[in-house]
Design a protein around this motif. Structure first.
Motif, PDB file in Angstrom:
ATOM      1  N   PHE A 141      40.788  95.475  39.411  1.00  0.00           N
ATOM      2  CA  PHE A 141      41.871  94.751  39.616  1.00  0.00           C
ATOM      3  C   PHE A 141      42.003  93.244  39.070  1.00  0.00           C
ATOM      4  N   ALA A 142      41.239  92.845  38.215  1.00  0.00           N
ATOM      5  CA  ALA A 142      41.251  91.681  37.725  1.00  0.00           C
ATOM      6  C   ALA A 142      42.450  91.504  36.662  1.00  0.00           C
ATOM      7  N   SER A 143      43.247  90.289  36.504  1.00  0.00           N
ATOM      8  CA  SER A 143      44.264  90.284  35.890  1.00  0.00           C
ATOM      9  C   SER A 143      43.945  89.350  34.642  1.00  0.00           C
ATOM     10  N   PRO A 144      44.587  89.672  33.480  1.00  0.00           N
ATOM     11  CA  PRO A 144      44.249  88.979  32.267  1.00  0.00           C
ATOM     12  C   PRO A 144      44.574  87.567  32.356  1.00  0.00           C
ATOM     13  N   SER A 145      43.957  86.694  31.686  1.00  0.00           N
ATOM     14  CA  SER A 145      44.041  85.152  31.723  1.00  0.00           C
ATOM     15  C   SER A 145      45.465  84.880  30.931  1.00  0.00           C
ATOM     16  N   SER A 146      46.039  83.877  31.409  1.00  0.00           N
ATOM     17  CA  SER A 146      47.277  83.458  30.613  1.00  0.00           C
ATOM     18  C   SER A 146      47.324  82.329  29.501  1.00  0.00           C
ATOM     19  N   ALA A 147      47.851  82.407  28.474  1.00  0.00           N
ATOM     20  CA  ALA A 147      47.659  81.349  27.475  1.00  0.00           C
ATOM     21  C   ALA A 147      47.593  79.936  27.995  1.00  0.00           C
ATOM     22  N   GLU A 148      47.028  79.242  27.284  1.00  0.00           N
ATOM     23  CA  GLU A 148      46.983  77.633  27.815  1.00  0.00           C
ATOM     24  C   GLU A 148      48.268  77.102  27.182  1.00  0.00           C
ATOM     25  N   ILE A 149      48.767  76.379  27.959  1.00  0.00           N
ATOM     26  CA  ILE A 149      49.832  75.466  27.486  1.00  0.00           C
ATOM     27  C   ILE A 149      49.460  74.150  27.012  1.00  0.00           C
ATOM     28  N   TYR A 150      49.719  73.709  25.917  1.00  0.00           N
ATOM     29  CA  TYR A 150      49.450  72.405  25.282  1.00  0.00           C
ATOM     30  C   TYR A 150      50.390  71.533  25.782  1.00  0.00           C
ATOM     31  N   ARG A 151      50.029  70.345  26.255  1.00  0.00           N
ATOM     32  CA  ARG A 151      51.221  69.146  26.639  1.00  0.00           C
ATOM     33  C   ARG A 151      51.285  68.336  25.545  1.00  0.00           C
TER      34      ARG A 151
ATOM     35  N   GLN B 142      44.272  58.431  25.350  1.00  0.00           N
ATOM     36  CA  GLN B 142      42.898  58.389  24.870  1.00  0.00           C
ATOM     37  C   GLN B 142      42.245  57.237  25.393  1.00  0.00           C
ATOM     38  N   TYR B 143      41.248  57.454  25.925  1.00  0.00           N
ATOM     39  CA  TYR B 143      40.102  56.263  26.830  1.00  0.00           C
ATOM     40  C   TYR B 143      39.051  56.062  25.886  1.00  0.00           C
ATOM     41  N   TYR B 144      38.787  54.795  25.515  1.00  0.00           N
ATOM     42  CA  TYR B 144      37.502  54.531  24.792  1.00  0.00           C
ATOM     43  C   TYR B 144      36.605  53.270  25.712  1.00  0.00           C
ATOM     44  N   GLY B 145      35.441  53.770  25.592  1.00  0.00           N
ATOM     45  CA  GLY B 145      34.824  52.472  26.506  1.00  0.00           C
ATOM     46  C   GLY B 145      33.131  52.593  25.978  1.00  0.00           C
ATOM     47  N   ASN B 146      32.203  52.064  26.670  1.00  0.00           N
ATOM     48  CA  ASN B 146      30.818  51.934  26.280  1.00  0.00           C
ATOM     49  C   ASN B 146      30.200  53.247  26.323  1.00  0.00           C
ATOM     50  N   ASN B 147      30.635  54.285  27.048  1.00  0.00           N
ATOM     51  CA  ASN B 147      30.128  55.612  27.054  1.00  0.00           C
ATOM     52  C   ASN B 147      30.929  56.668  26.246  1.00  0.00           C
ATOM     53  N   GLY B 148      31.546  56.137  25.347  1.00  0.00           N
ATOM     54  CA  GLY B 148      32.304  57.250  24.413  1.00  0.00           C
ATOM     55  C   GLY B 148      33.763  57.466  24.720  1.00  0.00           C
ATOM     56  N   GLY B 149      33.950  57.250  25.939  1.00  0.00           N
ATOM     57  CA  GLY B 149      35.645  57.586  26.544  1.00  0.00           C
ATOM     58  C   GLY B 149      35.922  58.843  26.651  1.00  0.00           C
ATOM     59  N   GLY B 150      37.056  59.073  26.603  1.00  0.00           N
ATOM     60  CA  GLY B 150      37.434  60.707  26.725  1.00  0.00           C
ATOM     61  C   GLY B 150      39.115  60.934  26.433  1.00  0.00           C
ATOM     62  N   THR B 151      39.497  62.044  26.545  1.00  0.00           N
ATOM     63  CA  THR B 151      40.908  62.305  26.256  1.00  0.00           C
ATOM     64  C   THR B 151      41.611  63.315  27.363  1.00  0.00           C
ATOM     65  N   ASN B 152      42.787  62.927  27.873  1.00  0.00           N
ATOM     66  CA  ASN B 152      43.702  63.652  28.833  1.00  0.00           C
ATOM     67  C   ASN B 152      44.725  63.903  28.141  1.00  0.00           C
ATOM     68  N   CYS B 153      45.123  65.393  28.026  1.00  0.00           N
ATOM     69  CA  CYS B 153      46.055  66.073  27.260  1.00  0.00           C
ATOM     70  C   CYS B 153      46.995  66.557  28.406  1.00  0.00           C
ATOM     71  N   GLY B 154      47.268  65.950  29.499  1.00  0.00           N
ATOM     72  CA  GLY B 154      47.926  66.751  30.599  1.00  0.00           C
ATOM     73  C   GLY B 154      49.472  65.967  30.808  1.00  0.00           C
ATOM     74  N   PHE B 155      49.977  65.350  29.811  1.00  0.00           N
ATOM     75  CA  PHE B 155      51.257  64.688  30.028  1.00  0.00           C
ATOM     76  C   PHE B 155      52.578  65.405  29.335  1.00  0.00           C
TER      77      PHE B 155
END
Length: 86
Positions: A20-30, A35-48
């Motif tokens: 009864f498992a359903s297939p996953s849907s496609a990822e939506i690209y926002r 982009q965050y940069y800092g001492n530990n390398g930073g990161g990226t949040n593409c949810g906007f």
């Protein structure tokens, strides 16, 4: 005897979940990424969904907004979303 019953219950539960498992849907690209940069390398949040939404988040965190390269290359994902293919 009890251990065998537990094994059978587990096996049927796993089988039922697989059937009864359903297939996953496609990822939506926002379209926008913060982009965050800092001492530990930073990161990226593409949810906007808009530049303004991205900047409201990025402004207080010392980040900046850029176009999402995945959104530019691939768009919003699949157009047949919700259609099941067996």
């Amino acid at each position: 005897m009890r251990s065998m019953a537990n094994r059978l219950l587990l096996a049927f539960s796993l089988l039922g979940g697989a059937l009864f498992a359903s297939p996953s849907s496609a990822e939506i690209y926002r379209p926008w990424c913060a982009q965050y940069y800092g001492n530990n390398g930073g990161g990226t949040n593409c949810g906007f969904v808009s530049y303004e939404q991205c900047m409201m988040t990025a402004r207080g965190a010392g980040a900046w907004c850029v176009r999402n390269p995945w959104n530019v290359a691939y768009g919003q994902g699949r157009s047949d979303r919700g259609r099941r293919v067996w």
